[in-house]
Every structure is written in structure tokens, then in C-alpha cells.
Scaffold this motif. Structure first.
Motif, mmCIF file in Angstrom:
data_model
loop_
_atom_site.group_PDB
_atom_site.id
_atom_site.type_symbol
_atom_site.label_atom_id
_atom_site.label_comp_id
_atom_site.label_asym_id
_atom_site.label_seq_id
_atom_site.Cartn_x
_atom_site.Cartn_y
_atom_site.Cartn_z
ATOM 1 N N SER A 184 7.895 59.794 26.650
ATOM 2 C CA SER A 184 7.778 60.076 28.720
ATOM 3 C C SER A 184 7.250 61.402 28.633
ATOM 4 C CB SER A 184 8.405 59.836 29.174
ATOM 5 O OG SER A 184 10.133 60.466 29.076
ATOM 6 N N ARG A 200 6.370 65.215 31.170
ATOM 7 C CA ARG A 200 6.522 66.058 32.168
ATOM 8 C C ARG A 200 6.226 67.019 31.540
ATOM 9 N NH1 ARG A 200 11.505 66.738 33.596
ATOM 10 N NH2 ARG A 200 11.717 65.982 36.006
ATOM 11 N N GLN A 241 3.407 67.873 39.570
ATOM 12 C CA GLN A 241 1.770 66.897 40.032
ATOM 13 C C GLN A 241 0.855 67.270 39.525
ATOM 14 O OE1 GLN A 241 3.174 63.547 41.594
ATOM 15 N NE2 GLN A 241 5.599 64.253 40.398
ATOM 16 N N ASP A 242 0.054 66.132 39.551
ATOM 17 C CA ASP A 242 -1.597 66.324 39.918
ATOM 18 C C ASP A 242 -1.574 67.239 37.991
ATOM 19 O OD1 ASP A 242 -1.757 65.702 42.046
ATOM 20 O OD2 ASP A 242 -1.711 67.512 42.968
ATOM 21 N N GLN A 256 -3.444 66.978 34.060
ATOM 22 C CA GLN A 256 -3.920 65.939 32.983
ATOM 23 C C GLN A 256 -3.248 67.012 32.173
ATOM 24 O OE1 GLN A 256 -7.997 67.469 34.295
ATOM 25 N NE2 GLN A 256 -7.957 65.938 35.129
ATOM 26 N N SER A 311 -4.546 61.360 29.357
ATOM 27 C CA SER A 311 -3.952 60.945 30.382
ATOM 28 C C SER A 311 -3.910 61.424 32.211
ATOM 29 C CB SER A 311 -2.926 60.291 31.038
ATOM 30 O OG SER A 311 -2.731 59.572 31.623
ATOM 31 N N ASN A 345 -2.320 60.481 34.436
ATOM 32 C CA ASN A 345 -1.385 60.622 35.145
ATOM 33 C C ASN A 345 -0.166 61.591 34.624
ATOM 34 O OD1 ASN A 345 1.238 59.505 35.654
ATOM 35 N ND2 ASN A 345 1.010 57.134 35.284
ATOM 36 N N ALA A 346 -0.288 62.496 35.924
ATOM 37 C CA ALA A 346 1.736 62.754 36.405
ATOM 38 C C ALA A 346 2.152 62.723 35.628
ATOM 39 C CB ALA A 346 1.929 63.496 37.165
ATOM 40 N N GLN A 347 2.947 61.612 34.848
ATOM 41 C CA GLN A 347 4.440 61.888 34.433
ATOM 42 C C GLN A 347 3.669 60.007 33.269
ATOM 43 O OE1 GLN A 347 8.304 61.895 35.435
ATOM 44 N NE2 GLN A 347 6.823 61.742 37.791
ATOM 45 N N PRO A 348 2.261 60.262 32.161
ATOM 46 C CA PRO A 348 2.260 59.545 30.931
ATOM 47 C C PRO A 348 3.120 59.597 30.352
ATOM 48 C CG PRO A 348 1.290 61.222 30.529
ATOM 49 C CD PRO A 348 2.188 62.274 32.095
#
Length: 375
Positions: free
Chosen positions: A285, A287, A298-299, A301, A315, A317-320
Motif C-alpha cells: 500500500s 502513501r 491527497q491528490d 498520482q 494510479s 488513487n492517493a493511496q493505491p
């Protein structure tokens, strides 16, 4: 978690007829390649050794009271359990579903159909789809569909003449030409079908079914005899997929990253092949934070790069969460016009968070840094 079933859609026949180029030979070839509905059956934790044992019910005879479906003006359905006069057939072995056939209407013969996986295997107890076509085309060139049934052992009332019988079981099918005279008889078809039940693990720890899927191809990956299109796509772990007997290779995809492996297997008639594919991968995961253990930003890539700079996964998603094959990688995070990166390694079975800190490293040369390389 319950298994979700993903049957492959059956080919839809034109109403009451089918057209084939090349005359009767073309019709038989076309029928032989028509797929049925894929049989995918969730099984118990202890998988069965044979397809018959894994089916919803087990038996060597058709249950009484089942009925086939006749097309308008076509053959009559199975009338097992009815009060119609019946005729015993000489030389039929005990336990055969057509030891006694119903008396046909005048001018017709009763043809009892059944199927086995092999000469010495039990009768197929369920899951069959039968279609009977006339072997002579109409003026339009179409071959009329005379009758169809879904019983394991239907009886068709047919007028004298030639027919092509097509039976499918899962994705396996067989077509046979028959000639009907004035006498009733039984016909038995060998349909070489088997099943495969697939699983995946990492270091002997099963991968949850919702995180892994399987595509099945005809041929052999190891011998270089591969098909470019999947024979069956998206099988779930633990599902029983019924296939024509033969050689296949399976592509197992774990998660949404690059954890993909292949393996060859053989499907035998009437048997269940149970196979487990062993991944060497881990779940990470991602971050981005301004300080160790700080709140995730946040925000963001993300890109995951190979040592050569090739993109492995991206991705927004901020936390893929990515499932990655073991090896060396670079994580690249872009946020607010700035780029941050971190080299990391993946060890099989070691699931862990990966934290990239603002200002921890400069962006690698392969990443576009026109808008800044970070703090």
C-alpha cells in the motif's frame, strides 16, 4: 466469501434453423465448434475426483419425470414416468436410462439419447444441451432445428430420415449424424469433457478468491503451442470449470499489478484437475507524507517503475494498493506539480505499506520533472 459465477454466454441459434457453408460437412463442423454455456460449479473444500461427483446430483440414470423441449412441429420430448406404452430393447445393459423406450406415435421412431465421458465412464448426469437438426437444408440453405432438450437422457420421436445430433456439456460439444428408420433404438455419445479447479497461493498461503483470477488458453506455454485468445476468461479461485479434454495453459493474475504467472495443465475426460499456482509476490500500500508516520497527502498520482525505467503500474488513487512480483522497483509520486521518488524492493509474501516522504529523494532522470523535483 461466496463464489461469483461468470458463465460464458452460449451461442444463440437462429430460430428453429441454422445455416452452414459447405453442405452437411460444413454443418457438422459448425455444430462441433458451437460452445455451450460454461459450467462453473462452486465445490466443497474437498474437491471431487470426478466431474460426476462434483455435479449437483450424482447418478447413472436419468431422473423420472424429466421432460425435453420440442420445437413446434418437431420431435416429442422425453416422457419418462408417463403411462404411454413402452418397448423393451434387447441387449441393453441393466441401468441404462433407455432399457425401455416409450411407444412412438405412428410413423415415428423413439430415439433415446445419452452421453458418457468415456466408454467405461458413468452417464453424464446433468448439464447437457441437446439439439437435433435435419441433415437436408431448406430452399433457403438453412438446416431446420427439429428438437432440443436439456435432459441428461432425452427421448426424441423422429420421422424416418437423416439428422445431425449436437450435444454440448460446458464448453465441450460433439456432433453426430444419425439415420432414423422405422425401429426405435438408443444412441449413446462419448463427449470427452473434464473439469479444472484452480487456486493460487504465496508461500503456501492461499490468495483470497476476490484478489486472483484465471484465464485459460488452449495449448502449452512450455512447448510454445499457445493460443492468443483465451478459451475461458476470468475464472475464480475454487470454481469448477468444465472444458473439452486436452492440454491448456493457465494465466493467473494476482491483484492489479504485475503479479502474473503461467502454468500448463491437462484436462482428462470425466476427471477434475485440481491445480494451485504459486505466486512470488506481495501486496504493498502506497502513501505520500510530509513526515514519517504523518497523514497521507491527497491528490497524488503514482507510478511504479522497473529498474530500467519502464512503467509497471500507474494510479490516480492517493493511496493505491499494488500486488507486485518480487524484485526491485522505484515508486514515483506526483503532487501539486512536484515529483518525489523512492527505490524499494519486494519480497514474496511480505505485505507492507510503502511510505514516500516529501524531500526524501530527488526524482529519477526518467521522470518528467519540468514542474519541480520536490522539496
Amino acid at each position: 466469501m461466496p463464489h461469483s459465477l461468470r458463465p460464458r454466454a452460449a451461442t444463440v441459434l437462429p430460430p428453429a434453423r441454422i445455416r452452414a457453408a459447405g453442405g452437411l460437412a460444413g454443418l457438422v463442423l459448425l455444430l462441433s465448434t458451437l460452445p455451450g454455456t460454461a459450467q462453473i460449479i462452486p465445490t466443497t473444500p474437498a474437491p471431487a475426483a470426478t466431474i460426476g461427483q462434483a455435479m449437483p446430483f450424482v447418478g447413472t440414470t436419468a431422473p423420472a419425470g424429466t421432460a425435453g423441449r420440442a420445437s413446434p412441429g418437431g420431435a416429442a420430448p422425453n416422457v419418462g414416468g408417463s403411462k404411454l406404452p413402452q418397448t423393451a430393447l434387447p441387449g441393453v445393459p441393466l441401468g441404462d436410462p433407455h432399457t425401455i423406450l416409450p411407444q412412438p406415435p405412428p410413423g415415428k421412431a423413439a430415439i433415446g439419447m445419452s452421453a458418457r465421458f468415456g466408454q467405461k465412464d458413468p452417464l453424464v448426469p446433468s448439464g447437457l444441451v441437446w439439439r437435433v437438426f435435419a441433415d437436408q437444408p431448406e430452399a433457403s440453405g438453412a438446416y431446420p432445428l427439429v428438437a432440443e432438450a436439456t435432459d441428461p437422457a432425452p427421448v426424441f420421436f423422429l420421422s424416418p430420415g437423416g439428422y445431425v445430433v449436437h450435444v454440448s456439456y460446458g464448453l465441450a460439444s460433439v456432433a453426430r449424424r444419425i439415420a432414423v428408420g422405422g425401429e426405435s433404438r438408443r444412441e449413446q455419445i462419448i463427449i470427452p469433457a473434464g473439469g479444472v479447479q484452480l487456486h493460487a497461493d504465496v508461500l503456501d498461503k492461499p490468495i483470497p478468491s476476490q484478489k486472483v483470477s484465471f484465464d485459460i488458453f488452449e495449448g502449452s506455454f512450455l512447448q510454445g503451442r499457445t493460443s492468443s485468445r483465451p478459451f475461458f476468461r476470468g475464472a475464480n479461485a475454487g470454481d469448477l470449470v468444465v472444458l473439452p479434454a486436452g492440454d491448456y495453459y493457465v494465466v493467473s493474475t494476482y491483484g492489479d499489478g504485475n503479479a502474473v504467472i503461467q502454468a500448463d495443465l491437462t484436462v482428462s475426460p470425466g476427471k477434475v484437475t485440481d491445480a494451485t499456482l504459486h505466486h512470488r509476490a506481495a501486496e504493498l500500500s502506497f502513501r505520500l507524507a510530509s513526515s514519517a508516520g504523518g497523514a497521507p497527502m491527497q491528490d497524488v498520482q503514482w507510478s511504479v517503475l522497473s529498474p530500467g525505467g519502464d512503467a509497471v503500474k500507474e494510479s490516480a488513487n492517493a493511496q493505491p494498493v499494488f500486488m507486485l512480483t518480487e524484485g526491485q522497483y522505484t515508486a514515483v509520486a506526483r503532487q501539486d506539480g512536484k515529483t518525489y521518488s523512492k527505490d524499494f524492493s519486494v519480497e514474496a509474501g511480505v505485505n507492507a505499506p510503502l511510505e514516500v516522504l516529501v524531500g526524501e529523494q530527488a526524482a529519477p532522470p526518467s521522470v518528467n520533472t519540468d514542474e519541480g523535483s520536490g522539496d
